[in-house]
Design a protein around this motif. Structure first.
Motif, PDB file in Angstrom:
ATOM      1  N   GLY A   1      80.864  65.714  34.754  1.00  0.00           N
ATOM      2  CA  GLY A   1      81.103  65.121  36.058  1.00  0.00           C
ATOM      3  C   GLY A   1      81.061  63.610  36.051  1.00  0.00           C
ATOM      4  O   GLY A   1      81.631  62.962  36.931  1.00  0.00           O
ATOM      5  N   LEU A   2      80.401  63.019  35.067  1.00  0.00           N
ATOM      6  CA  LEU A   2      80.278  61.564  34.986  1.00  0.00           C
ATOM      7  C   LEU A   2      81.266  60.958  34.002  1.00  0.00           C
ATOM      8  O   LEU A   2      81.082  59.823  33.545  1.00  0.00           O
ATOM      9  CB  LEU A   2      78.846  61.188  34.587  1.00  0.00           C
ATOM     10  CG  LEU A   2      77.766  61.534  35.612  1.00  0.00           C
ATOM     11  CD1 LEU A   2      76.383  61.237  35.041  1.00  0.00           C
ATOM     12  CD2 LEU A   2      77.978  60.768  36.914  1.00  0.00           C
ATOM     13  N   ARG A   3      82.336  61.673  33.694  1.00  0.00           N
ATOM     14  CA  ARG A   3      83.271  61.187  32.686  1.00  0.00           C
ATOM     15  C   ARG A   3      83.971  59.896  33.101  1.00  0.00           C
ATOM     16  O   ARG A   3      84.462  59.140  32.255  1.00  0.00           O
ATOM     17  CB  ARG A   3      84.307  62.265  32.361  1.00  0.00           C
ATOM     18  CG  ARG A   3      85.190  62.695  33.529  1.00  0.00           C
ATOM     19  CD  ARG A   3      85.929  63.981  33.198  1.00  0.00           C
ATOM     20  NE  ARG A   3      86.770  64.475  34.285  1.00  0.00           N
ATOM     21  CZ  ARG A   3      86.332  65.192  35.300  1.00  0.00           C
ATOM     22  NH1 ARG A   3      85.036  65.484  35.397  1.00  0.00           N
ATOM     23  NH2 ARG A   3      87.172  65.622  36.234  1.00  0.00           N
ATOM     24  N   ARG A   4      84.050  59.614  34.407  1.00  0.00           N
ATOM     25  CA  ARG A   4      84.665  58.364  34.867  1.00  0.00           C
ATOM     26  C   ARG A   4      83.638  57.263  35.099  1.00  0.00           C
ATOM     27  O   ARG A   4      84.003  56.171  35.545  1.00  0.00           O
ATOM     28  CB  ARG A   4      85.458  58.620  36.155  1.00  0.00           C
ATOM     29  CG  ARG A   4      86.697  59.465  35.987  1.00  0.00           C
ATOM     30  CD  ARG A   4      87.783  58.749  35.201  1.00  0.00           C
ATOM     31  NE  ARG A   4      88.355  57.624  35.947  1.00  0.00           N
ATOM     32  CZ  ARG A   4      89.246  56.773  35.451  1.00  0.00           C
ATOM     33  NH1 ARG A   4      89.649  56.904  34.204  1.00  0.00           N
ATOM     34  NH2 ARG A   4      89.730  55.789  36.188  1.00  0.00           N
ATOM     35  N   LEU A   5      82.381  57.523  34.793  1.00  0.00           N
ATOM     36  CA  LEU A   5      81.362  56.493  34.969  1.00  0.00           C
ATOM     37  C   LEU A   5      81.659  55.239  34.156  1.00  0.00           C
ATOM     38  O   LEU A   5      81.532  54.125  34.678  1.00  0.00           O
ATOM     39  CB  LEU A   5      79.973  57.048  34.623  1.00  0.00           C
ATOM     40  CG  LEU A   5      78.798  56.069  34.763  1.00  0.00           C
ATOM     41  CD1 LEU A   5      78.637  55.621  36.212  1.00  0.00           C
ATOM     42  CD2 LEU A   5      77.509  56.710  34.255  1.00  0.00           C
ATOM     43  N   PRO A   6      82.065  55.335  32.872  1.00  0.00           N
ATOM     44  CA  PRO A   6      82.378  54.101  32.134  1.00  0.00           C
ATOM     45  C   PRO A   6      83.475  53.267  32.801  1.00  0.00           C
ATOM     46  O   PRO A   6      83.385  52.037  32.860  1.00  0.00           O
ATOM     47  CB  PRO A   6      82.809  54.618  30.761  1.00  0.00           C
ATOM     48  CG  PRO A   6      82.093  55.910  30.602  1.00  0.00           C
ATOM     49  CD  PRO A   6      82.105  56.517  31.979  1.00  0.00           C
TER      50      PRO A   6
ATOM     51  N   VAL B   1      82.239  46.620  28.561  1.00  0.00           N
ATOM     52  CA  VAL B   1      81.655  47.938  28.834  1.00  0.00           C
ATOM     53  C   VAL B   1      82.713  48.992  28.541  1.00  0.00           C
ATOM     54  O   VAL B   1      83.851  48.896  29.014  1.00  0.00           O
ATOM     55  CB  VAL B   1      81.183  48.044  30.297  1.00  0.00           C
ATOM     56  CG1 VAL B   1      80.611  49.423  30.577  1.00  0.00           C
ATOM     57  CG2 VAL B   1      80.146  46.962  30.603  1.00  0.00           C
ATOM     58  N   TRP B   2      82.353  49.982  27.761  1.00  0.00           N
ATOM     59  CA  TRP B   2      83.317  51.010  27.386  1.00  0.00           C
ATOM     60  C   TRP B   2      82.563  52.305  27.099  1.00  0.00           C
ATOM     61  O   TRP B   2      81.334  52.304  27.028  1.00  0.00           O
ATOM     62  CB  TRP B   2      84.126  50.582  26.159  1.00  0.00           C
ATOM     63  CG  TRP B   2      83.302  50.294  24.931  1.00  0.00           C
ATOM     64  CD1 TRP B   2      82.586  49.164  24.673  1.00  0.00           C
ATOM     65  CD2 TRP B   2      83.098  51.157  23.813  1.00  0.00           C
ATOM     66  NE1 TRP B   2      81.948  49.267  23.460  1.00  0.00           N
ATOM     67  CE2 TRP B   2      82.245  50.473  22.908  1.00  0.00           C
ATOM     68  CE3 TRP B   2      83.550  52.432  23.488  1.00  0.00           C
ATOM     69  CZ2 TRP B   2      81.836  51.033  21.698  1.00  0.00           C
ATOM     70  CZ3 TRP B   2      83.157  52.990  22.277  1.00  0.00           C
ATOM     71  CH2 TRP B   2      82.320  52.287  21.401  1.00  0.00           C
ATOM     72  N   GLY B   3      83.289  53.395  26.961  1.00  0.00           N
ATOM     73  CA  GLY B   3      82.614  54.648  26.648  1.00  0.00           C
ATOM     74  C   GLY B   3      83.452  55.860  26.982  1.00  0.00           C
ATOM     75  O   GLY B   3      84.598  55.761  27.419  1.00  0.00           O
ATOM     76  N   GLU B   4      82.830  56.987  26.783  1.00  0.00           N
ATOM     77  CA  GLU B   4      83.485  58.285  26.980  1.00  0.00           C
ATOM     78  C   GLU B   4      82.381  59.319  27.150  1.00  0.00           C
ATOM     79  O   GLU B   4      81.233  59.101  26.750  1.00  0.00           O
ATOM     80  CB  GLU B   4      84.345  58.604  25.759  1.00  0.00           C
ATOM     81  CG  GLU B   4      85.013  59.964  25.734  1.00  0.00           C
ATOM     82  CD  GLU B   4      85.980  60.163  26.877  1.00  0.00           C
ATOM     83  OE1 GLU B   4      85.555  60.783  27.874  1.00  0.00           O
ATOM     84  OE2 GLU B   4      87.130  59.706  26.785  1.00  0.00           O
ATOM     85  N   ALA B   5      82.729  60.414  27.770  1.00  0.00           N
ATOM     86  CA  ALA B   5      81.743  61.472  27.974  1.00  0.00           C
ATOM     87  C   ALA B   5      81.272  62.034  26.637  1.00  0.00           C
ATOM     88  O   ALA B   5      82.059  62.242  25.716  1.00  0.00           O
ATOM     89  CB  ALA B   5      82.343  62.593  28.820  1.00  0.00           C
TER      90      ALA B   5
END
Length: 535
Positions: free
Chosen positions: A348-353, A383-387
């Motif tokens: 559910g937090l995949r768009r947090l980054p 800032v970057w990332g992925e689930a």
């Protein structure tokens, strides 16, 4: 300390002390090592570098920081007048000095009985804030009543939020998160942001005009991408036989006249002091309210409000947003880490980054201070990332063995919202294992199998991904960005860099649509050559 007279971080005694301490303790053959720190003082270190607020727990113990650095960073926050600027924001003073505006997003999540508590440390607050709170109460009531009516209207099966930037990233992320957490119901809520027509066309092909409500969200109601998509949606609506534009289109904007001119039937307004990337708590949250309902929306605000109260009243030494911001400054300006990876271990937090990219880099990606002076130090990291655990099979190789050290921020949720056996323990085990492996490293039996370890990470933990927990988490990130900007001496609430590309785009778009020679419209041979190829 008067907030207008605050020194910049590099003008304080604490900054010079931090530089000396870093050189003595974190550079050279005997530099600080996390493994040794835990061997010497494990349980106590976890306790000292553990912070909790409003249902969010943060373990900062695996960062390259020691007690003396933390003590000096706390002094830095005090000497930079973080508390004075915080109180000025809560009092409604015009801390957005380049635009001469107050910063009001915190007030949009305040309950009517929260005014005294929020401004208890700012007695200079005037009737302006009290009036704003009354206006917010009316606006919120109208918004939630309308959202409830849409949810109860069986004729509306789909809602399309058309916006970009803060009018898309926050609401989209919240709806995705709470849908995954089992807290979204009612009509299907979709989001369109990209000017690339493939996004809108792909969605419209699945919809019926008579069953769809469009929410056009733009602070100015002039954002190029949003208005192009809105105009195309309105044309599609008419082509599909739609006749009642006022019923099927509503606007969310600070420009009510433009909303009316577009033909939307309602305008849900908010004040100019709400910055786009901080706006999900305001009327921009209409699509969220439709998705999660009145109770969910109010719980989201309540969770954020709990974090606000912690931020407003907790001493610097135990203040979670302040401590995270100080760690950001320590990592950026002393360790010189250029980026931070955010790895949410919840689908559910995949768009947090993506949400944090705008929040942090648009707020603090600045090169001059409040007085217009060029900064001699770096500000916002990339800032970057992925689930997780997807990222483990993509970029974690670099995190473990790459030449650059990148701090990782793990975000995990203790309780799942699904009943599938075996998934949650293994997911959480992966998050814990990756954080441990980054710190511990491994000698390996060959150079290619050597992991240096001593790589920093932070672990944020929520009990569950519900509206209150998510509200607290997002408010935590907002205050963290604010504090870092206060220490760097920059204005976190303007975004002039966003406007430059827009100014170039207008004449280029006009030239692309003409048959004349493009050089005069573009001003450089490279752009002109590309335009000739495109035409």
């Amino acid at each position: 300390m008067n907030w207008r007279d605050r020194p910049r971080c590099d003008e304080t005694p604490a900054w010079a002390s931090l530089q000396r301490h870093f050189a003595q303790r974190f550079v050279g053959a005997d530099a600080f090592d996390l493994r040794q720190a835990f061997a010497d003082d494990g349980a106590q270190r976890v306790e000292r570098f553990g912070f909790g607020a409003a249902g969010v727990w943060a373990d900062l113990s695996r960062n390259l920081i020691d007690d003396d650095a933390q003590r000096l960073l706390n002094q830095l926050a005090q000497q930079c007048g973080v508390e004075a600027l915080r109180d000025a924001m809560l009092a409604g003073e015009c801390i957005n000095t380049s635009e001469q505006r107050a910063v009001t997003h915190v007030h949009w999540r305040s309950g009517s009985n929260q005014v005294p508590a929020l401004i208890q440390k700012a007695p200079e607050a005037t009737k302006t804030i009290a009036n704003l709170h009354r206006q917010i109460a009316v606006s919120r009531s109208e918004l939630l009543d309308f959202a409830g009516a849409v949810r109860a209207d069986g004729a509306i099966t789909d809602v399309v939020n058309i916006g970009i930037g803060g009018s898309d990233l926050g609401p989209r992320m919240v709806v995705q998160a709470l849908r995954a957490g089992g807290h979204a119901s009612g009509p299907r809520v979709h989001f369109v942001a990209n000017m690339d027509g493939h996004e809108l066309a792909g969605l419209l092909s699945q919809l019926r005009a008579d069953r769809t409500l469009f929410v056009v969200a733009s602070k100015t109601f002039g954002t190029a991408e949003t208005m192009q998509n809105a105009a195309s949606a309105r044309a599609w609506f008419a082509a599909q036989g739609g006749t009642d534009v006022a019923r099927h289109f509503v606007g969310v904007s600070a420009n009510a006249a433009a909303v009316a001119a577009f033909g939307a039937g309602r305008c849900f307004a908010f004040d100019e002091g709400v910055g786009g990337r901080f706006s999900l708590w305001s009327s921009i949250g209409l699509s969220m309210a439709i998705a999660i309902g009145r109770a969910g929306f109010e719980a989201l605000l309540a969770g954020a409000r709990a974090m606000d109260q912690h931020f407003a009243s907790t001493p610097i030494e135990r203040n979670l947003p302040v401590q995270l911001a100080l760690l950001d400054v320590w990592n950026r300006n002393f360790h010189r880490f250029a980026s931070r990876c955010v790895a949410p271990y919840h689908h559910g937090l995949r768009r947090l980054p993506a949400y944090l990219q705008q929040l942090e880099m648009e707020s603090n990606g600045k090169r001059v201070d409040l007085r217009g002076r060029a900064l001699p130090f770096d500000t916002a990291p990339v800032v970057w990332g992925e689930a997780g655990s997807n990222g483990q099979h993509a970029f974690f190789q670099m995190l473990h063995q790459g030449t650059q050290v990148v701090p990782v921020e793990f975000v995990a949720v203790r309780e799942p919202a699904h009943a599938l056996a075996g998934h949650q323990p293994k997911l959480l085990a992966n998050a814990l294992a990756q954080a441990r492996a980054l710190m511990q490293g491994d000698q390996g039996d060959a150079p290619a199998r050597h992991f240096p370890g001593n790589r920093p990470s932070t672990f944020l933990l929520l009990d569950r991904l519900d509206p209150a927990g998510l509200g607290a988490l997002l408010a935590l990130y907002e205050h963290r960005v604010f504090v870092a900007g206060a220490i760097w001496g920059i204005n976190s609430f303007d975004q002039w860099g966003v406007e430059l590309g827009k100014r170039h785009a207008a004449p280029i778009a006009q030239a692309l649509g003409s048959r004349g020679e493009p050089e005069g419209a573009t001003g450089d041979p490279s752009t002109a050559a590309l335009m000739r190829r495109l035409r």
